[in-house]
Write an enzyme that holds these catalytic residues in place. Structure first.
Site, PDB file in Angstrom:
ATOM      1  N   CYS A 237      39.112  40.797  25.713  1.00 42.46           N
ATOM      2  CA  CYS A 237      38.252  39.649  26.043  1.00 42.46           C
ATOM      3  C   CYS A 237      37.505  39.033  24.860  1.00 42.46           C
ATOM      4  O   CYS A 237      37.606  37.827  24.635  1.00 42.46           O
ATOM      5  CB  CYS A 237      37.238  40.065  27.113  1.00 42.46           C
ATOM      6  SG  CYS A 237      38.014  40.430  28.679  1.00 42.46           S
TER       7      CYS A 237
ATOM      8  N   GLY B  69      36.392  45.369  20.351  1.00 47.18           N
ATOM      9  CA  GLY B  69      37.816  45.054  20.438  1.00 47.18           C
ATOM     10  C   GLY B  69      38.086  44.695  21.876  1.00 47.18           C
ATOM     11  O   GLY B  69      37.188  44.275  22.594  1.00 47.18           O
TER      12      GLY B  69
ATOM     13  N   LYS C  97      39.637  37.166  22.107  1.00 45.72           N
ATOM     14  CA  LYS C  97      40.340  36.017  22.707  1.00 45.72           C
ATOM     15  C   LYS C  97      39.341  34.938  23.151  1.00 45.72           C
ATOM     16  O   LYS C  97      39.537  33.754  22.924  1.00 45.72           O
ATOM     17  CB  LYS C  97      41.144  36.545  23.893  1.00 45.72           C
ATOM     18  CG  LYS C  97      41.635  35.519  24.869  1.00 45.72           C
ATOM     19  CD  LYS C  97      42.593  36.148  25.864  1.00 45.72           C
ATOM     20  CE  LYS C  97      41.924  36.952  26.957  1.00 45.72           C
ATOM     21  NZ  LYS C  97      41.185  36.152  27.937  1.00 45.72           N
TER      22      LYS C  97
ATOM     23  N   PHE D 291      24.669  47.134  24.341  1.00 42.75           N
ATOM     24  CA  PHE D 291      25.462  46.387  23.357  1.00 42.75           C
ATOM     25  C   PHE D 291      24.713  46.231  22.036  1.00 42.75           C
ATOM     26  O   PHE D 291      24.908  45.289  21.295  1.00 42.75           O
ATOM     27  CB  PHE D 291      25.911  45.022  23.907  1.00 42.75           C
ATOM     28  CG  PHE D 291      27.033  45.165  24.889  1.00 42.75           C
ATOM     29  CD1 PHE D 291      26.788  45.686  26.146  1.00 42.75           C
ATOM     30  CD2 PHE D 291      28.333  44.830  24.550  1.00 42.75           C
ATOM     31  CE1 PHE D 291      27.816  45.869  27.059  1.00 42.75           C
ATOM     32  CE2 PHE D 291      29.368  45.010  25.452  1.00 42.75           C
ATOM     33  CZ  PHE D 291      29.105  45.529  26.705  1.00 42.75           C
TER      34      PHE D 291
ATOM     35  N   LYS E 138      56.013  47.924  37.785  1.00 40.44           N
ATOM     36  CA  LYS E 138      54.600  48.152  38.132  1.00 40.44           C
ATOM     37  C   LYS E 138      54.445  48.282  39.637  1.00 40.44           C
ATOM     38  O   LYS E 138      53.732  49.150  40.136  1.00 40.44           O
ATOM     39  CB  LYS E 138      53.736  46.979  37.657  1.00 40.44           C
ATOM     40  CG  LYS E 138      53.269  47.111  36.238  1.00 40.44           C
ATOM     41  CD  LYS E 138      52.293  46.001  35.874  1.00 40.44           C
ATOM     42  CE  LYS E 138      52.122  45.998  34.373  1.00 40.44           C
ATOM     43  NZ  LYS E 138      51.373  44.895  33.863  1.00 40.44           N
TER      44      LYS E 138
ATOM     45  N   VAL F 106      42.278  43.585  35.686  1.00 43.39           N
ATOM     46  CA  VAL F 106      41.370  42.826  36.554  1.00 43.39           C
ATOM     47  C   VAL F 106      41.886  42.773  37.988  1.00 43.39           C
ATOM     48  O   VAL F 106      41.159  43.070  38.940  1.00 43.39           O
ATOM     49  CB  VAL F 106      41.187  41.395  35.993  1.00 43.39           C
ATOM     50  CG1 VAL F 106      40.400  40.524  36.952  1.00 43.39           C
ATOM     51  CG2 VAL F 106      40.488  41.464  34.654  1.00 43.39           C
TER      52      VAL F 106
ATOM     53  N   LEU G 273      33.001  28.171  50.051  1.00 45.86           N
ATOM     54  CA  LEU G 273      31.855  29.019  49.716  1.00 45.86           C
ATOM     55  C   LEU G 273      31.545  30.000  50.849  1.00 45.86           C
ATOM     56  O   LEU G 273      31.224  31.170  50.608  1.00 45.86           O
ATOM     57  CB  LEU G 273      30.647  28.115  49.454  1.00 45.86           C
ATOM     58  CG  LEU G 273      29.631  28.643  48.468  1.00 45.86           C
ATOM     59  CD1 LEU G 273      30.278  28.996  47.149  1.00 45.86           C
ATOM     60  CD2 LEU G 273      28.538  27.606  48.268  1.00 45.86           C
TER      61      LEU G 273
ATOM     62  N   THR H 168      40.455  34.301  32.675  1.00 45.60           N
ATOM     63  CA  THR H 168      39.508  33.536  31.852  1.00 45.60           C
ATOM     64  C   THR H 168      40.262  32.364  31.228  1.00 45.60           C
ATOM     65  O   THR H 168      41.249  32.569  30.524  1.00 45.60           O
ATOM     66  CB  THR H 168      38.907  34.435  30.757  1.00 45.60           C
ATOM     67  OG1 THR H 168      38.465  35.639  31.369  1.00 45.60           O
ATOM     68  CG2 THR H 168      37.745  33.759  30.069  1.00 45.60           C
TER      69      THR H 168
ATOM     70  N   LYS I  16      31.357  32.199  31.799  1.00 48.38           N
ATOM     71  CA  LYS I  16      32.177  33.364  31.423  1.00 48.38           C
ATOM     72  C   LYS I  16      32.288  33.465  29.894  1.00 48.38           C
ATOM     73  O   LYS I  16      32.124  34.533  29.302  1.00 48.38           O
ATOM     74  CB  LYS I  16      33.558  33.240  32.071  1.00 48.38           C
ATOM     75  CG  LYS I  16      34.505  34.364  31.757  1.00 48.38           C
ATOM     76  CD  LYS I  16      34.060  35.677  32.354  1.00 48.38           C
ATOM     77  CE  LYS I  16      34.975  36.812  31.964  1.00 48.38           C
ATOM     78  NZ  LYS I  16      34.340  38.111  32.149  1.00 48.38           N
TER      79      LYS I  16
HETATM   80  N1  LIG Z   1      40.338  43.060  31.039  1.00 48.40           N
HETATM   81  C1  LIG Z   1      39.132  42.709  31.407  1.00 48.40           C
HETATM   82  O1  LIG Z   1      38.208  43.530  31.421  1.00 48.40           O
HETATM   83  C2  LIG Z   1      38.841  41.306  31.857  1.00 48.40           C
HETATM   84  C3  LIG Z   1      37.585  41.009  32.342  1.00 48.40           C
HETATM   85  C4  LIG Z   1      37.350  39.731  32.837  1.00 48.40           C
HETATM   86  C5  LIG Z   1      38.337  38.780  32.814  1.00 48.40           C
HETATM   87  N2  LIG Z   1      39.540  39.069  32.315  1.00 48.40           N
HETATM   88  C6  LIG Z   1      40.571  38.045  32.368  1.00 48.40           C
HETATM   89  O2  LIG Z   1      41.416  38.294  33.486  1.00 48.40           O
HETATM   90  C7  LIG Z   1      42.760  37.947  33.175  1.00 48.40           C
HETATM   91  C8  LIG Z   1      43.665  39.128  33.421  1.00 48.40           C
HETATM   92  O3  LIG Z   1      43.358  40.154  32.491  1.00 48.40           O
HETATM   93  P1  LIG Z   1      43.955  41.610  32.599  1.00 48.40           P
HETATM   94  O4  LIG Z   1      43.302  42.399  31.546  1.00 48.40           O
HETATM   95  O5  LIG Z   1      43.914  42.067  34.008  1.00 48.40           O
HETATM   96  O6  LIG Z   1      45.508  41.300  32.216  1.00 48.40           O
HETATM   97  P2  LIG Z   1      46.758  42.293  32.378  1.00 48.40           P
HETATM   98  O7  LIG Z   1      47.746  41.871  31.355  1.00 48.40           O
HETATM   99  O8  LIG Z   1      46.303  43.706  32.451  1.00 48.40           O
HETATM  100  O9  LIG Z   1      47.343  41.942  33.834  1.00 48.40           O
HETATM  101  C9  LIG Z   1      48.003  40.756  34.155  1.00 48.40           C
HETATM  102  C10 LIG Z   1      49.059  41.071  35.231  1.00 48.40           C
HETATM  103  O10 LIG Z   1      49.589  39.843  35.733  1.00 48.40           O
HETATM  104  C11 LIG Z   1      50.990  39.988  35.928  1.00 48.40           C
HETATM  105  N3  LIG Z   1      51.572  38.643  35.928  1.00 48.40           N
HETATM  106  C12 LIG Z   1      51.664  37.765  34.901  1.00 48.40           C
HETATM  107  N4  LIG Z   1      52.194  36.606  35.289  1.00 48.40           N
HETATM  108  C13 LIG Z   1      52.459  36.739  36.618  1.00 48.40           C
HETATM  109  C14 LIG Z   1      53.009  35.878  37.601  1.00 48.40           C
HETATM  110  N5  LIG Z   1      53.373  34.628  37.316  1.00 48.40           N
HETATM  111  N6  LIG Z   1      53.144  36.344  38.859  1.00 48.40           N
HETATM  112  C15 LIG Z   1      52.767  37.601  39.182  1.00 48.40           C
HETATM  113  N7  LIG Z   1      52.214  38.457  38.294  1.00 48.40           N
HETATM  114  C16 LIG Z   1      52.075  38.032  37.028  1.00 48.40           C
HETATM  115  C17 LIG Z   1      51.425  40.885  34.786  1.00 48.40           C
HETATM  116  O11 LIG Z   1      52.654  41.540  35.062  1.00 48.40           O
HETATM  117  C18 LIG Z   1      50.240  41.870  34.714  1.00 48.40           C
HETATM  118  O12 LIG Z   1      50.458  42.996  35.545  1.00 48.40           O
HETATM  119  C19 LIG Z   1      42.725  37.456  31.733  1.00 48.40           C
HETATM  120  O13 LIG Z   1      42.620  36.053  31.728  1.00 48.40           O
HETATM  121  C20 LIG Z   1      41.463  38.057  31.168  1.00 48.40           C
HETATM  122  O14 LIG Z   1      40.924  37.310  30.141  1.00 48.40           O
HETATM  123  C21 LIG Z   1      39.822  40.319  31.839  1.00 48.40           C
END
Ligand SMILES: NC(=O)c1ccc[n+]([C@@H]2O[C@H](COP(=O)([O-])OP(=O)(O)OC[C@H]3O[C@@H](n4cnc5c(N)ncnc54)[C@H](O)[C@@H]3O)[C@@H](O)[C@H]2O)c1
Length: 417
Positions: free
Chosen positions: A246, A243, A249, A235, A35, A11, A146, A120, A190
């Site tokens: 999202c 899977g 969870k 969908f 990373k 994200v 805003l 989320t 969401k």
């Molecule tokens: N994957 C999706 O398509 C999607 C879509 C919408 C919302 N979300 C939500 O967005 C959030 C992130 O999801 P994601 O898939 O990107 O996760 P991810 O695990 O791919 O990425 C999270 C990143 O945050 C970093 N991180 C963690 N703690 C940190 C900190 N304290 N300081 C700095 N960096 C830190 C990690 O190293 C990692 O690179 C989740 O809550 C998820 O539910 C995900």
């Protein structure tokens, strides 16, 4: 505008790169030094289509750091996009979010700053993040927030930006609506959206299983049903189910949050159960067909939970591979993009990985198509059949033409009708 994005995962990185592409100055902070190093050298820790090209196009407005002190002060908008994985009780683990919010709070500058939580989080967490930020930095809610977000997203809202040549604007995209609402409603939107999509898939899978019993064709049933514009075709594809990071969870979190209010959510619960059943159905179908799985060689095409990602979280393929191994089968695993990540994240299953599709088919008793990668649809299926011990294909996504497969010598199977 000056923007900071915390977390460079699926994200955060996508958000940061797109905003930089639009012309904003974006500083991405992640505590994972490896990373950050990779991103600085032009690589990406995740796979998203065209991410590498977009990164290169936006490079001069993008920076990567492990230091909040470098990234946060001076930012007009700070996005928090850290992971919120499920705990065993269904609640999301908010430790990453807490740490990120605390660090942001400690480094926030003296100018007006909008903190946007993109992770989320359960309903009520927005208030909680706000409280953590305030502990470090006193500030009041302000309608200016805003205006700032309207400015940040203007080019997207009005669709005034020129898309990259390699990623043209889809025909159907017009002006983008923006909804401004209270925190609890935003959080529930969401969850309600993700749960709805999960339910929609499970629903068509439930209908698919009935179609199999009554002799109906689920592809036709889904097509006809989806023609109703109130339902729509998206969908509504039956197969091995959903899977990813999202749906599982977020449906678990929704049920747990409801539980806090002594409220149950039987529809959401059922969608989760039906989804797990689909995975078991693959193994059951193979058992029915091959009778004995012990010692059989079963190929699995696709490990990522969906095409165009290397995300393996809660992937049906991994679950199915584990079930097959538990039945004594030998599995042959393949993914055109996610194989490397799979080897890193599941070293226990890595020995089953194949580097070519031919290796998957070679001497196999059955091959299951699990992820609908375009690459798999274009395979020379006729040639591959000749490599198998018995050419049996289980089409886990209803994406192969059964008549063609039969003509090519396969025994064609699916989950449901
Ligand atoms: N994957 C999706 O398509 C999607 C879509 C919408 C919302 N979300 C939500 O967005 C959030 C992130 O999801 P994601 O898939 O990107 O996760 P991810 O695990 O791919 O990425 C999270 C990143 O945050 C970093 N991180 C963690 N703690 C940190 C900190 N304290 N300081 C700095 N960096 C830190 C990690 O190293 C990692 O690179 C989740 O809550 C998820 O539910 C995900």
């Amino acid at each position: 505008m000056k923007v900071c994005v915390v977390g460079t995962g699926y994200v955060g990185l996508t958000t940061g790169v797109c905003l930089a592409f639009l012309g904003h100055e974006v500083s991405c902070v992640d505590y994972d030094a490896a990373k950050v190093e990779l991103l600085r050298s032009g690589g990406t820790p995740i796979y998203e289509p065209h991410m590498t090209e977009l990164l290169a196009e936006a490079a001069e407005r993008l920076s990567f750091t492990t230091s909040y002190a470098d990234a946060v002060p001076g930012a007009e908008v700070v996005f928090i996009a850290v992971q919120t994985p499920s705990l065993p009780d269904g609640n999301p683990d908010l430790a990453y979010l807490r740490a990120a919010a605390e660090s942001v709070g400690q480094h926030i500058g003296t100018g007006f700053t909008v903190v946007v939580n993109k992770s989320t989080v359960p309903i009520g967490s927005g208030n909680w993040v706000d409280a953590i930020l305030r502990e470090a930095f006193e500030r009041t809610h302000n309608p200016r927030a805003l205006d700032v977000l309207n400015g940040l997203y203007r080019a997207i809202l009005n669709q005034t930006f020129t898309p990259p040549t390699f990623l043209p604007r889809p025909d159907e995209v017009g002006a983008v609506p923006m909804v401004s609402t209270d925190l609890a409603s935003a959080e529930l939107i969401k969850y309600a959206a993700n749960a709805f999509l999960a339910i929609k898939i499970s629903y068509i899978n439930e209908i698919g299983r009935l179609a199999g019993k009554v002799g109906a064709d689920i592809i036709e049933v889904a097509r006809g049903t989806g023609l109703d514009s109130r339902i729509g075709p998206r969908f509504l594809e039956s197969g091995v189910g959903w899977g990813g990071s999202c749906f599982g969870k977020d449906t678990a979190a929704l049920i747990t949050t409801a539980g806090d209010y002594h409220h149950d959510m039987p529809i959401v619960q059922a969608a989760r159960e039906v989804n797990l059943r689909q995975r078991r159905a693959v193994v059951d179908r193979l058992l029915e067909e091959l009778r004995i799985l012990k010692g059989r060689r079963i190929g699995l095409l696709g490990l990522a939970f969906k095409p165009d990602t290397d995300d393996l979280r809660d992937s049906p393929a991994v679950d199915i591979a584990e079930q097959l191994i538990a039945h004594g089968a030998r599995v042959a695993l393949h993914d055109p993009v996610a194989a490397q990540r799979f080897a890193r994240e599941r070293p226990d299953l890595a020995p089953w990985l194949c580097s070519t599709v031919e290796e998957v088919f070679d001497d196999s008793d059955a091959v299951v198509l699990i992820t609908k990668w375009a690459h798999y649809l274009d395979l020379d299926w006729g040639k591959l059949a000749s490599l198998m011990r018995s050419p049996t294909v289980l089409d886990g996504r209803h994406c192969l033409d059964p008549a063609r497969m039969t003509r090519l010598g396969y025994r064609y199977l699916s989950v449901g009708g």
